[in-house]
Design a protein around this motif. Structure first.
Motif, PDB file in Angstrom:
ATOM      1  N   PHE A 122       0.945  -1.354   0.016  1.00 32.24           N
ATOM      2  CA  PHE A 122       0.122   0.110   0.101  1.00 32.24           C
ATOM      3  C   PHE A 122       1.145   1.193  -0.009  1.00 32.24           C
ATOM      4  O   PHE A 122       1.639   1.403   0.653  1.00 32.24           O
ATOM      5  CB  PHE A 122      -0.867  -0.097   1.317  1.00 32.24           C
ATOM      6  N   PRO A 123       0.781   1.998  -1.188  1.00 33.15           N
ATOM      7  CA  PRO A 123       1.606   3.284  -1.033  1.00 33.15           C
ATOM      8  C   PRO A 123       1.081   4.211   0.017  1.00 33.15           C
ATOM      9  O   PRO A 123      -0.209   4.222   0.513  1.00 33.15           O
ATOM     10  CB  PRO A 123       1.304   3.937  -2.216  1.00 33.15           C
ATOM     11  N   GLU A 124       1.938   5.155   0.640  1.00 36.29           N
ATOM     12  CA  GLU A 124       1.562   6.283   1.678  1.00 36.29           C
ATOM     13  C   GLU A 124       0.366   6.909   1.196  1.00 36.29           C
ATOM     14  O   GLU A 124      -0.555   7.098   2.202  1.00 36.29           O
ATOM     15  CB  GLU A 124       2.819   7.124   1.805  1.00 36.29           C
ATOM     16  N   ILE A 125      -0.006   7.305   0.026  1.00 34.75           N
ATOM     17  CA  ILE A 125      -0.894   8.146  -0.481  1.00 34.75           C
ATOM     18  C   ILE A 125      -2.490   7.154  -0.299  1.00 34.75           C
ATOM     19  O   ILE A 125      -3.255   7.835   0.006  1.00 34.75           O
ATOM     20  CB  ILE A 125      -0.787   8.679  -1.760  1.00 34.75           C
ATOM     21  N   VAL A 126      -2.133   6.143  -0.628  1.00 36.49           N
ATOM     22  CA  VAL A 126      -3.436   5.113  -0.255  1.00 36.49           C
ATOM     23  C   VAL A 126      -3.570   5.018   0.931  1.00 36.49           C
ATOM     24  O   VAL A 126      -4.896   5.177   1.732  1.00 36.49           O
ATOM     25  CB  VAL A 126      -3.223   3.938  -1.192  1.00 36.49           C
ATOM     26  N   LEU A 127      -2.735   5.006   1.852  1.00 34.52           N
ATOM     27  CA  LEU A 127      -3.068   4.648   3.482  1.00 34.52           C
ATOM     28  C   LEU A 127      -3.521   5.823   3.923  1.00 34.52           C
ATOM     29  O   LEU A 127      -4.212   5.948   4.874  1.00 34.52           O
ATOM     30  CB  LEU A 127      -1.488   4.440   3.990  1.00 34.52           C
ATOM     31  N   ALA A 128      -2.939   7.009   3.413  1.00 34.35           N
ATOM     32  CA  ALA A 128      -3.645   8.368   3.906  1.00 34.35           C
ATOM     33  C   ALA A 128      -5.037   8.681   3.559  1.00 34.35           C
ATOM     34  O   ALA A 128      -5.813   8.918   4.355  1.00 34.35           O
ATOM     35  CB  ALA A 128      -2.497   9.511   3.216  1.00 34.35           C
ATOM     36  N   ILE A 129      -5.358   8.126   2.453  1.00 37.08           N
ATOM     37  CA  ILE A 129      -6.779   8.202   2.101  1.00 37.08           C
ATOM     38  C   ILE A 129      -7.445   7.474   3.107  1.00 37.08           C
ATOM     39  O   ILE A 129      -8.717   7.720   3.469  1.00 37.08           O
ATOM     40  CB  ILE A 129      -6.988   8.050   0.443  1.00 37.08           C
ATOM     41  N   MET A 130      -7.169   6.129   3.156  1.00 41.96           N
ATOM     42  CA  MET A 130      -7.867   5.026   4.194  1.00 41.96           C
ATOM     43  C   MET A 130      -7.870   5.833   5.630  1.00 41.96           C
ATOM     44  O   MET A 130      -9.217   5.712   6.188  1.00 41.96           O
ATOM     45  CB  MET A 130      -7.093   3.827   3.959  1.00 41.96           C
ATOM     46  N   PHE A 131      -6.732   6.204   6.107  1.00 42.35           N
ATOM     47  CA  PHE A 131      -6.699   7.003   7.344  1.00 42.35           C
ATOM     48  C   PHE A 131      -7.767   8.065   7.456  1.00 42.35           C
ATOM     49  O   PHE A 131      -8.412   8.498   8.458  1.00 42.35           O
ATOM     50  CB  PHE A 131      -5.384   7.065   8.041  1.00 42.35           C
ATOM     51  N   ILE A 132      -7.653   9.210   6.580  1.00 48.31           N
ATOM     52  CA  ILE A 132      -8.535  10.186   6.453  1.00 48.31           C
ATOM     53  C   ILE A 132     -10.142   9.695   6.794  1.00 48.31           C
ATOM     54  O   ILE A 132     -10.779  10.255   7.521  1.00 48.31           O
ATOM     55  CB  ILE A 132      -8.425  11.036   5.235  1.00 48.31           C
ATOM     56  N   LYS A 133     -10.382   8.806   6.145  1.00 43.45           N
ATOM     57  CA  LYS A 133     -11.751   8.199   6.161  1.00 43.45           C
ATOM     58  C   LYS A 133     -11.999   7.640   7.603  1.00 43.45           C
ATOM     59  O   LYS A 133     -13.099   7.549   8.129  1.00 43.45           O
ATOM     60  CB  LYS A 133     -11.963   7.095   4.942  1.00 43.45           C
ATOM     61  N   ALA A 134     -11.121   7.023   8.326  1.00 47.44           N
ATOM     62  CA  ALA A 134     -11.243   6.311   9.602  1.00 47.44           C
ATOM     63  C   ALA A 134     -11.014   7.300  10.658  1.00 47.44           C
ATOM     64  O   ALA A 134     -11.790   7.431  11.850  1.00 47.44           O
ATOM     65  CB  ALA A 134     -10.029   5.291   9.794  1.00 47.44           C
ATOM     66  N   VAL A 135      -9.992   8.274  10.719  1.00 47.86           N
ATOM     67  CA  VAL A 135     -10.002   9.552  11.880  1.00 47.86           C
ATOM     68  C   VAL A 135     -10.146  10.811  11.283  1.00 47.86           C
ATOM     69  O   VAL A 135      -9.967  11.607  12.283  1.00 47.86           O
ATOM     70  CB  VAL A 135      -8.367   9.191  12.194  1.00 47.86           C
ATOM     71  N   GLY A 136     -10.315  11.004  10.092  1.00 45.42           N
ATOM     72  CA  GLY A 136     -10.538  12.448   9.486  1.00 45.42           C
ATOM     73  C   GLY A 136      -9.464  12.959   9.309  1.00 45.42           C
ATOM     74  O   GLY A 136      -8.336  12.538   9.386  1.00 45.42           O
ATOM     75  N   PRO A 137      -9.565  14.142   8.218  1.00 44.22           N
ATOM     76  CA  PRO A 137      -8.427  14.881   7.841  1.00 44.22           C
ATOM     77  C   PRO A 137      -7.585  15.665   8.755  1.00 44.22           C
ATOM     78  O   PRO A 137      -8.178  15.944  10.074  1.00 44.22           O
ATOM     79  CB  PRO A 137      -9.046  15.798   6.790  1.00 44.22           C
ATOM     80  N   GLY A 138      -6.260  15.547   8.453  1.00 44.04           N
ATOM     81  CA  GLY A 138      -5.363  16.284   9.254  1.00 44.04           C
ATOM     82  C   GLY A 138      -3.994  15.622   9.623  1.00 44.04           C
ATOM     83  O   GLY A 138      -3.822  14.381   8.982  1.00 44.04           O
ATOM     84  N   ALA A 139      -3.094  16.140  10.307  1.00 45.91           N
ATOM     85  CA  ALA A 139      -1.845  15.569  10.617  1.00 45.91           C
ATOM     86  C   ALA A 139      -1.790  14.245  11.311  1.00 45.91           C
ATOM     87  O   ALA A 139      -0.939  13.456  10.905  1.00 45.91           O
ATOM     88  CB  ALA A 139      -0.953  16.447  11.095  1.00 45.91           C
ATOM     89  N   TYR A 140      -2.903  13.765  11.898  1.00 45.07           N
ATOM     90  CA  TYR A 140      -2.807  12.563  12.338  1.00 45.07           C
ATOM     91  C   TYR A 140      -2.930  11.220  11.545  1.00 45.07           C
ATOM     92  O   TYR A 140      -2.270  10.588  11.550  1.00 45.07           O
ATOM     93  CB  TYR A 140      -4.195  12.427  13.396  1.00 45.07           C
ATOM     94  N   ALA A 141      -3.943  11.432  10.414  1.00 44.18           N
ATOM     95  CA  ALA A 141      -3.878  10.601   9.360  1.00 44.18           C
ATOM     96  C   ALA A 141      -2.475  10.381   8.561  1.00 44.18           C
ATOM     97  O   ALA A 141      -1.994   9.465   8.281  1.00 44.18           O
ATOM     98  CB  ALA A 141      -5.030  10.817   8.372  1.00 44.18           C
ATOM     99  N   GLY A 142      -1.815  11.634   8.449  1.00 43.38           N
ATOM    100  CA  GLY A 142      -0.525  11.601   7.818  1.00 43.38           C
ATOM    101  C   GLY A 142       0.507  11.002   8.794  1.00 43.38           C
ATOM    102  O   GLY A 142       1.407  10.189   8.146  1.00 43.38           O
ATOM    103  N   VAL A 143       0.381  11.118   9.895  1.00 42.82           N
ATOM    104  CA  VAL A 143       1.524  10.317  10.932  1.00 42.82           C
ATOM    105  C   VAL A 143       1.229   8.867  10.829  1.00 42.82           C
ATOM    106  O   VAL A 143       2.188   8.013  10.830  1.00 42.82           O
ATOM    107  CB  VAL A 143       1.318  10.655  12.290  1.00 42.82           C
ATOM    108  N   LEU A 144      -0.224   8.370  10.808  1.00 43.14           N
ATOM    109  CA  LEU A 144      -0.405   7.072  10.550  1.00 43.14           C
ATOM    110  C   LEU A 144       0.056   6.326   9.295  1.00 43.14           C
ATOM    111  O   LEU A 144       0.691   5.394   9.235  1.00 43.14           O
ATOM    112  CB  LEU A 144      -2.066   6.774  10.824  1.00 43.14           C
ATOM    113  N   ALA A 145      -0.363   7.191   8.315  1.00 35.90           N
ATOM    114  CA  ALA A 145       0.104   6.585   6.899  1.00 35.90           C
ATOM    115  C   ALA A 145       1.812   6.579   6.923  1.00 35.90           C
ATOM    116  O   ALA A 145       2.090   5.388   6.269  1.00 35.90           O
ATOM    117  CB  ALA A 145      -0.543   7.618   5.906  1.00 35.90           C
ATOM    118  N   VAL A 146       2.477   7.439   7.451  1.00 31.51           N
ATOM    119  CA  VAL A 146       3.860   7.315   7.251  1.00 31.51           C
ATOM    120  C   VAL A 146       4.406   6.306   7.997  1.00 31.51           C
ATOM    121  O   VAL A 146       5.218   5.507   7.619  1.00 31.51           O
ATOM    122  CB  VAL A 146       4.553   8.584   7.609  1.00 31.51           C
ATOM    123  N   SER A 147       3.756   5.943   9.497  1.00 26.19           N
ATOM    124  CA  SER A 147       4.416   5.182  10.323  1.00 26.19           C
ATOM    125  C   SER A 147       4.347   3.771   9.718  1.00 26.19           C
ATOM    126  O   SER A 147       4.899   2.784   9.943  1.00 26.19           O
ATOM    127  CB  SER A 147       3.542   5.287  11.810  1.00 26.19           C
TER     128      SER A 147
END
Length: 264
Positions: A122-147
């Motif tokens: 899963f590319p980071e951009i795909v993970l970011a979109i998935m986490f945005i749906k789960a936790v909402g937009p913002g830096a938190y979703a970015g941290v989860l995607a990168v980690s």
């Protein structure tokens, strides 16, 4: 002195290969539909270049938290937290995936490598979109995607570092009466820690670039104001944002490179 005889392939092989490469490029570019290029493409390109050379310096810092400095700090925070979390969570996966015994098939190592491969799919951009749906937009979703994505990358590198270490000190500790835990803490971990730190710093460099892009989909960082500026055609703002990204990435690469030289 006897002259070395060369066969025809040694004489003409490089020229044949070069000709084939040129023909391949000609064929590839000939398939580009130039008719789809918009008439205003040149005008837009000139506007972008003009914005790069005439950046909006007033956007650098305004004190309201919506300026370039604040966005760059948020980007660095996303990359740092994502890399730090992944470096910690990667350790059990790395030891699980490392092949420490000879053999074509080892169930433990195979399962670990399979898990890391699935994570890396899963590319980071795909993970970011998935986490945005789960936790909402913002830096938190970015941290989860990168980690999460970094776990797959660092896990592969960490496991290879464990596989390549000298097993002698570990075996000596066990032979002297020490436990497997003693061998792990006194021999294995000290041997691989410099490489772990080196790979983590290298991954941090990549995470900084990734964090700068994730904001485009709403995962925080400098990507959000960049996409807004592009959509509204604020080319001077685009110029200062790109300039800020260039400076940030260059400084991070330099500092990380200096630290990695000291570790290796």
């Amino acid at each position: 002195m006897q002259k070395i005889q060369r066969n025809p392939w040694q004489k003409y092989g490089p020229w044949i290969i070069a000709t084939l490469v040129v023909l391949l490029f000609i064929w590839a570019f000939s398939g580009i539909p130039l008719s789809t290029v918009k008439p205003q493409a040149m005008q837009v390109t000139k506007s972008i270049i003009h914005g790069l050379f005439h950046p909006d310096w007033s956007y650098v810092y305004s004190g309201d938290g919506e300026d370039l400095i604040s966005a760059l700090i948020e980007t660095l925070a996303i990359a740092f937290l994502g890399t730090f979390i992944s470096a910690v969570l990667t350790l059990p996966f790395a030891f699980l995936a490392a092949r420490t015994k000879k053999g074509f098939f080892t169930p433990r190592s195979t399962i670990g490598k399979l898990i890391l491969t699935i994570i890396r799919v899963f590319p980071e951009i795909v993970l970011a979109i998935m986490f945005i749906k789960a936790v909402g937009p913002g830096a938190y979703a970015g941290v989860l995607a990168v980690s999460i994505h970094s776990i797959g990358m660092l896990g592969k590198l960490f496991s290879e570092a464990i596989e390549n270490i000298d097993r002698g000190p570990n075996e000596a500790i066990v032979a002297a009466g020490g436990s497997a835990l003693d061998g792990l803490t006194l021999a294995t971990i000290p041997a691989v820690m410099p490489e772990f730190m080196n790979y983590t710093l290298y991954r941090f460099e990549i995470a900084v670039r990734s964090a700068a892009i994730l904001g485009i989909v709403g995962a925080g960082g400098i990507g959000a104001p960049l996409i807004f500026a592009l959509q509204t055609r604020q080319w001077s703002k685009v110029g200062i944002i790109l300039l800020g990204i260039i400076v940030m990435v260059t400084v991070i690469d330099f500092l990380s490179g200096q630290l990695r030289k000291r570790l290796v």
